[in-house]
Design a protein around this motif. Structure first.
Motif, PDB file in Angstrom:
ATOM      1  N   SER A 157       0.854  -1.204   0.000  1.00  0.00           N
ATOM      2  CA  SER A 157       0.000   0.000   0.000  1.00  0.00           C
ATOM      3  C   SER A 157       0.877   1.237   0.000  1.00  0.00           C
ATOM      4  N   LEU A 158       1.932   1.174  -0.791  1.00  0.00           N
ATOM      5  CA  LEU A 158       2.845   2.292  -0.972  1.00  0.00           C
ATOM      6  C   LEU A 158       2.504   2.934  -2.312  1.00  0.00           C
ATOM      7  N   LEU A 162       2.340   8.816  -1.675  1.00  0.00           N
ATOM      8  CA  LEU A 162       2.839   8.616  -0.314  1.00  0.00           C
ATOM      9  C   LEU A 162       3.731   9.778   0.094  1.00  0.00           C
ATOM     10  N   GLY A 163       3.400  10.404   1.213  1.00  0.00           N
ATOM     11  CA  GLY A 163       4.209  11.504   1.720  1.00  0.00           C
ATOM     12  C   GLY A 163       4.016  12.823   1.026  1.00  0.00           C
ATOM     13  N   HIS A 164       2.928  12.983   0.269  1.00  0.00           N
ATOM     14  CA  HIS A 164       2.729  14.241  -0.453  1.00  0.00           C
ATOM     15  C   HIS A 164       2.599  15.423   0.502  1.00  0.00           C
ATOM     16  N   ASP A 165       2.085  15.173   1.702  1.00  0.00           N
ATOM     17  CA  ASP A 165       1.974  16.251   2.684  1.00  0.00           C
ATOM     18  C   ASP A 165       2.930  16.077   3.855  1.00  0.00           C
ATOM     19  N   SER A 184       0.936   3.170   8.817  1.00  0.00           N
ATOM     20  CA  SER A 184      -0.426   3.461   8.387  1.00  0.00           C
ATOM     21  C   SER A 184      -0.354   4.368   7.167  1.00  0.00           C
ATOM     22  N   VAL A 185      -1.328   4.217   6.263  1.00  0.00           N
ATOM     23  CA  VAL A 185      -1.291   4.903   4.978  1.00  0.00           C
ATOM     24  C   VAL A 185      -2.675   5.453   4.653  1.00  0.00           C
ATOM     25  N   ARG A 186      -2.681   6.659   4.125  1.00  0.00           N
ATOM     26  CA  ARG A 186      -3.884   7.239   3.542  1.00  0.00           C
ATOM     27  C   ARG A 186      -3.515   7.751   2.159  1.00  0.00           C
ATOM     28  N   THR A 187      -4.372   7.448   1.191  1.00  0.00           N
ATOM     29  CA  THR A 187      -4.095   7.841  -0.183  1.00  0.00           C
ATOM     30  C   THR A 187      -5.356   8.349  -0.843  1.00  0.00           C
ATOM     31  N   ALA A 188      -5.193   9.330  -1.708  1.00  0.00           N
ATOM     32  CA  ALA A 188      -6.334   9.840  -2.461  1.00  0.00           C
ATOM     33  C   ALA A 188      -6.825   8.833  -3.498  1.00  0.00           C
ATOM     34  N   ALA A 189      -6.017   7.812  -3.790  1.00  0.00           N
ATOM     35  CA  ALA A 189      -6.358   6.848  -4.830  1.00  0.00           C
ATOM     36  C   ALA A 189      -7.368   5.809  -4.375  1.00  0.00           C
ATOM     37  N   MET A 190      -7.522   5.623  -3.075  1.00  0.00           N
ATOM     38  CA  MET A 190      -8.382   4.571  -2.545  1.00  0.00           C
ATOM     39  C   MET A 190      -9.252   5.113  -1.409  1.00  0.00           C
ATOM     40  N   GLU A 192     -10.335   3.686   1.503  1.00  0.00           N
ATOM     41  CA  GLU A 192     -10.074   3.337   2.892  1.00  0.00           C
ATOM     42  C   GLU A 192      -8.639   3.661   3.306  1.00  0.00           C
ATOM     43  N   PRO A 193      -8.436   4.040   4.565  1.00  0.00           N
ATOM     44  CA  PRO A 193      -7.072   4.045   5.095  1.00  0.00           C
ATOM     45  C   PRO A 193      -6.535   2.619   5.159  1.00  0.00           C
ATOM     46  N   ARG A 194      -5.235   2.488   5.310  1.00  0.00           N
ATOM     47  CA  ARG A 194      -4.614   1.163   5.226  1.00  0.00           C
ATOM     48  C   ARG A 194      -3.466   1.019   6.216  1.00  0.00           C
ATOM     49  N   MET A 195      -3.080  -0.231   6.397  1.00  0.00           N
ATOM     50  CA  MET A 195      -1.853  -0.578   7.103  1.00  0.00           C
ATOM     51  C   MET A 195      -1.003  -1.375   6.117  1.00  0.00           C
ATOM     52  N   THR A 196       0.302  -1.108   6.087  1.00  0.00           N
ATOM     53  CA  THR A 196       1.157  -1.805   5.128  1.00  0.00           C
ATOM     54  C   THR A 196       2.519  -2.114   5.728  1.00  0.00           C
ATOM     55  N   LEU A 197       3.108  -3.202   5.264  1.00  0.00           N
ATOM     56  CA  LEU A 197       4.522  -3.420   5.523  1.00  0.00           C
ATOM     57  C   LEU A 197       5.315  -2.392   4.729  1.00  0.00           C
TER      58      LEU A 197
END
Length: 251
Positions: A157-158, A162-165, A184-190, A192-197
């Motif tokens: 989920s990278l 990622l890291g735009h802000d 933890s990850v949040r993206t404008a592309a999807m 839901e928020p996510r958790m990723t390795l």
């Protein structure tokens, strides 16, 4: 006397290393990848008595999971974790945990241990520290990791944004030898928020595979492989991997 103009030679950068195994269809791919991953897990079990594997979600790996579930090995000593997870309950149709339970944890693989990323709390940020600690202590180092790739060049989920802000988040997710195995990850592309390795966690696996299907994705992968200016996460994955990943691809 006129001086002859010197010819300038443009040196094209070498593409990042990538082993490729190409198949006529997804069934052949799934069978071959399942056999290879099973062999890697058996080797890990022989080396240190247990094995750990991280697997990507989405529609692409379903056949592979089904084939892997039938492979003969000591699954009771294998720990399986998702490479990433949408922040939805395990019974949700978009849950990677549900995907693994429905397509992998059957037949021989029903005996495997599962290490989830999702926790029943409101946000992934609220669960980050307990999940991070659990994964670091019980899931790592990995023996095998199987990555996917989206048509926007994301892996795990990278995502490209990622890291735009907050540029520090991009550093955490994409650096090859970082200290944080999970984020933890949040993206404008999807939605839901996510958790990723993170890549640093994924790169603990000596056996690293990239499973993609379709001409569009293969063309995107090859473009990122050859373009040193690319900022796509899949480029970072290829560039930072300790050894060349192996691509399993079919049309």
């Amino acid at each position: 006397m006129k001086m002859q103009a010197e010819r300038l030679t443009v040196i094209e950068p070498l593409p990042l290393p990538l082993h490729e195994k190409l198949f006529d269809d997804s069934e052949q791919l799934a069978s071959a990848l399942a056999r290879q991953v099973a062999a890697d897990l058996r080797a890990a079990l022989a080396r240190h008595g247990e094995a750990s594997i991280a697997l990507s979600g989405g529609n692409t790996p379903k056949r592979f999971f089904q084939q892997l579930s039938q492979q003969t090995l000591d699954w009771a000593r294998v720990t399986v974790l998702p490479i990433d997870e949408r922040w939805v309950p395990a019974e949700h149709p978009r849950s990677n945990e549900r995907l693994l339970r429905e397509h992998l944890f059957q037949h021989n693989a029903a005996a495997a241990r599962f290490l989830p990323l999702y926790r029943p709390v409101e946000t992934p940020e609220m669960a980050l520290m307990p999940v991070l600690t659990k994964i670091a202590n019980e899931g790592l180092p990995l023996d095998v990791a199987v990555l996917g790739m989206g048509e926007d060049g994301h892996t795990a989920s990278l995502f490209p944004d990622l890291g735009h802000d907050n540029p520090a988040l991009r550093e955490i997710g994409l650096q090859p030898r970082g200290r944080a195995p999970v984020m933890s990850v949040r993206t404008a592309a999807m939605p839901e928020p996510r958790m990723t390795l993170t890549l640093s966690a994924i790169f603990t696996a000596p056996a690293l595979y990239l499973h993609i299907e379709g001409e569009t994705k293969r063309a995107l992968l090859h473009a990122a492989q050859r373009d040193p200016r690319s900022t796509l996460p899949i480029r970072a994955a290829l560039a930072g991997a300790p050894s060349a990943p192996t691509l399993y691809w079919s049309p």
